[in-house]
Design a protein around this motif. Structure first.
Motif, short mmCIF file in Angstrom:
data_model
loop_
_atom_site.label_atom_id
_atom_site.label_comp_id
_atom_site.label_asym_id
_atom_site.label_seq_id
_atom_site.Cartn_x
_atom_site.Cartn_y
_atom_site.Cartn_z
N SER A 46 0.82 -1.20 0.00
CA SER A 46 0.00 0.00 0.00
C SER A 46 0.86 1.26 0.00
CB SER A 46 -0.92 -0.01 1.21
OG SER A 46 -1.72 1.15 1.26
N ALA A 47 1.94 1.23 0.78
CA ALA A 47 2.84 2.39 0.84
C ALA A 47 3.54 2.61 -0.49
CB ALA A 47 3.86 2.20 1.97
N PHE B 53 4.18 5.82 -5.30
CA PHE B 53 4.22 5.92 -6.76
C PHE B 53 3.22 6.96 -7.25
CE2 PHE B 53 2.37 4.37 -10.83
CZ PHE B 53 3.45 4.63 -11.65
N ILE B 54 2.02 6.91 -6.71
CA ILE B 54 0.98 7.86 -7.12
C ILE B 54 1.39 9.29 -6.76
CG2 ILE B 54 -1.40 8.61 -6.68
CD1 ILE B 54 -1.32 6.09 -8.37
N ASP B 55 1.97 9.47 -5.59
CA ASP B 55 2.30 10.81 -5.10
C ASP B 55 3.53 11.42 -5.76
OD1 ASP B 55 0.15 10.69 -3.38
OD2 ASP B 55 1.35 10.11 -1.63
N TYR C 74 3.60 -7.66 -6.06
CA TYR C 74 2.50 -7.60 -5.09
C TYR C 74 1.16 -7.91 -5.75
CZ TYR C 74 6.20 -5.50 -2.35
OH TYR C 74 7.39 -5.29 -1.69
N LEU C 75 1.01 -7.54 -7.01
CA LEU C 75 -0.19 -7.91 -7.75
C LEU C 75 -0.21 -9.41 -8.04
CD1 LEU C 75 -0.45 -4.91 -10.23
CD2 LEU C 75 -2.31 -5.70 -8.76
N ALA C 76 0.95 -9.98 -8.39
CA ALA C 76 1.01 -11.39 -8.78
C ALA C 76 0.60 -12.32 -7.65
CB ALA C 76 2.41 -11.74 -9.28
N CYS C 77 0.96 -11.98 -6.41
CA CYS C 77 0.56 -12.88 -5.30
C CYS C 77 -0.63 -12.34 -4.54
CB CYS C 77 1.74 -13.15 -4.37
SG CYS C 77 2.24 -11.76 -3.38
N GLN D 56 -7.57 -1.82 -6.21
CA GLN D 56 -6.87 -0.84 -5.39
C GLN D 56 -5.98 0.06 -6.24
OE1 GLN D 56 -5.25 -3.91 -2.76
NE2 GLN D 56 -6.22 -2.90 -1.00
N CYS D 57 -5.32 -0.55 -7.23
CA CYS D 57 -4.46 0.23 -8.12
C CYS D 57 -5.29 1.21 -8.94
CB CYS D 57 -3.69 -0.70 -9.05
SG CYS D 57 -2.44 -1.72 -8.21
#
Length: 474
Positions: free
Chosen positions: A211-212, A217-219, A243-246, A253-254
């Motif tokens: 999440s962080a 990345f967004i910020d 993190y998406l793969a597992c 969320q993305c």
């Protein structure tokens, strides 16, 4: 009645639809199946399996806060899954099993077998959409088939997402404690090779980390994503794929984070955000292809006529490619990045794949397998889709006559040689001009210990083009 949450590639408590459904239906127990034989059959990388284990440890703590016991059972392959799950359902008096959908031929067959076994017990098997924004079969052509061209698929997806963006599931509230203890989790999975601590350090585990990383990345990076994502020496990509793969992070969320940063715009507004959403849809596209055309998960080319390509048998050249000893610096730096970190920059994945399948004319499946054996973000749909795109054997693939030149790509995307110097220290003393093509210096001036090119690029290109031109036309 009690619910059994069967965890697979969904190792999180936020936005986990199967978890939410289970805890809404009744007292919930979680299950994770350790299946080393299946992982080996799928060529899953040791670093990826260890990443699963580390994320499972983090998830166990999150589940404990929800009073959800986590049980771990070992089965060698998925063939034993129906028996293991059935036995647990009988012992715990389970009313239904809740799981998030997975795709691929083996996953589908496994779930069908489990469903049949549970039906005999009178236990329901309920599956939920998780890995995708839109369910397979819901994005179809006017004739009712799966899209084979990304731009057309993307257009329909954007319209559907504009009409209704998928909702996020909140973290469930804790349930009343159950008289059942969680199983201890192993420090390592038996029978699997160890993982270098330095590699593992690149990828800390847990939802909080994922999440962080997403928010950072967004910020701080997404506005430059469209301009920086092709430059391997810069941190221009999200590096969220592991993190998406597992399933520590969901695509919803993305997408939600991207939309929040772009005032709800999908295909306009901030260019970097729109470009990143486009990449999320490529991931979506390849998973839909996996369902619509199962042959791609059975080691077969999407374009059947390309099965006749005369792939060369050159084990020494394959080994040189695998170990980053081809004599082309950007190729070698990319392969060494993969070996050291379990990850490779996306543009470089395309570059090394084209080099193997076209300049060397070696079967793309050997490269696909090597990637799966080393990628921490190894994903069947994305990996197969990327390899078949690069090899011009797949759906909506690059034209066969397009070959990335590793020298000109190096000059364009690593102009100062920073990425090359990091991964190939033996070339660090070369100038910005020479570092892209040390062979041009000649034998006496070439850096000692660095190999000569294993192929003449012109010869390799001509050979590949002729092989494709000679394919039978239908």
């Amino acid at each position: 009645m009690r619910q059994l949450l069967w965890l697979r590639s969904d190792l999180r408590v936020h936005d986990n639809r199967a978890l939410s459904a289970a805890m809404s239906a009744g007292p919930t127990v979680a299950l994770y199946l350790v299946s080393p034989g299946q992982w080996q059959a799928h060529d899953d990388a040791p670093c990826k399996i260890d990443f699963w284990r580390r994320n499972l440890l983090e998830l166990a703590g999150e589940l404990a806060q929800l009073n959800v016991p986590l049980l771990v059972r070992r089965v060698d392959t998925w063939r034993q899954a129906p028996q293991a799950i059935s036995a647990l359902c009988e012992r715990l008096q389970i009313g239904s099993v809740q799981a998030n959908e997975e795709y691929g031929v083996n996953e589908t067959r496994r779930d069908q077998a489990v469903d049949q076994a549970l039906q005999r017990l009178g236990v329901a098997f309920r599956r939920h959409l998780d890995q995708l924004l839109l369910p397979p079969g819901s994005v179809l052509t006017r004739s009712g088939g799966y899209f084979q061209v990304f731009s057309q698929f993307r257009k329909v997806c954007l319209q559907r997402l504009l009409d209704r963006s998928p909702a996020l599931q909140p973290k469930p509230r804790a349930q009343a404690p159950l008289p059942l203890a969680s199983d201890p989790l192993p420090a390592a999975f038996d029978g699997l090779p160890g993982v270098d601590a330095a590699l593992a350090a690149y990828w800390p585990a847990g939802e909080a980390v994922a999440s962080a990383r997403l928010q950072d990345f967004i910020d701080t990076q997404i506005d430059d994503y469209h301009a920086q994502r092709d430059l391997p020496a810069r941190p221009g990509t999200s590096q969220l794929s592991a993190y998406l793969a597992c399933g520590v992070l969901s695509p919803r969320q993305c997408l939600g984070a991207a939309l929040n940063a772009n005032q709800g715009e999908l295909d306009s507004g901030r260019q970097g955000v729109a470009t990143w959403i486009n990449e999320l849809l490529w991931r979506e596209f390849y998973k839909h292809i996996l369902v619509g055309f199962p042959r791609v998960s059975q080691h077969r080319a999407f374009r059947a006529e390309t099965e006749a390509l005369p792939w060369r048998d050159a084990p020494d050249e394959l080994a040189a490619w695998q170990q980053g000893r081809t004599g082309f610096p950007l190729i070698d730096a990319a392969m060494r990045q993969l070996l050291a970190t379990g990850w490779m920059h996306n543009r470089l994945r395309m570059l090394v794949a084209m080099f193997l399948s076209k300049h060397l004319l070696l079967d793309w499946r050997a490269g696909e397998r090597w990637f799966m054996q080393h990628l921490i973000d190894g994903d069947l749909a994305a990996n197969n889709g990327g390899w078949q795109w690069s090899a011009s054997t797949g759906t909506d693939a690059v034209p066969y006559f397009r070959l990335f030149n590793p020298i000109s790509q190096s000059q364009r995307f690593d102009p100062h040689g920073r990425f090359i110097r990091h991964w190939l220290p033996e070339l660090a003393a070369l100038s910005e001009r020479d570092i892209h093509n040390p062979a041009a210096l000649g034998g006496l001036l070439a850096p000692p210990g660095y190999p000569a090119p294993i192929v003449d690029l012109g010869v390799g290109r001509t050979r590949a083009l002729q092989a494709f031109r000679d394919l039978p036309r239908h």
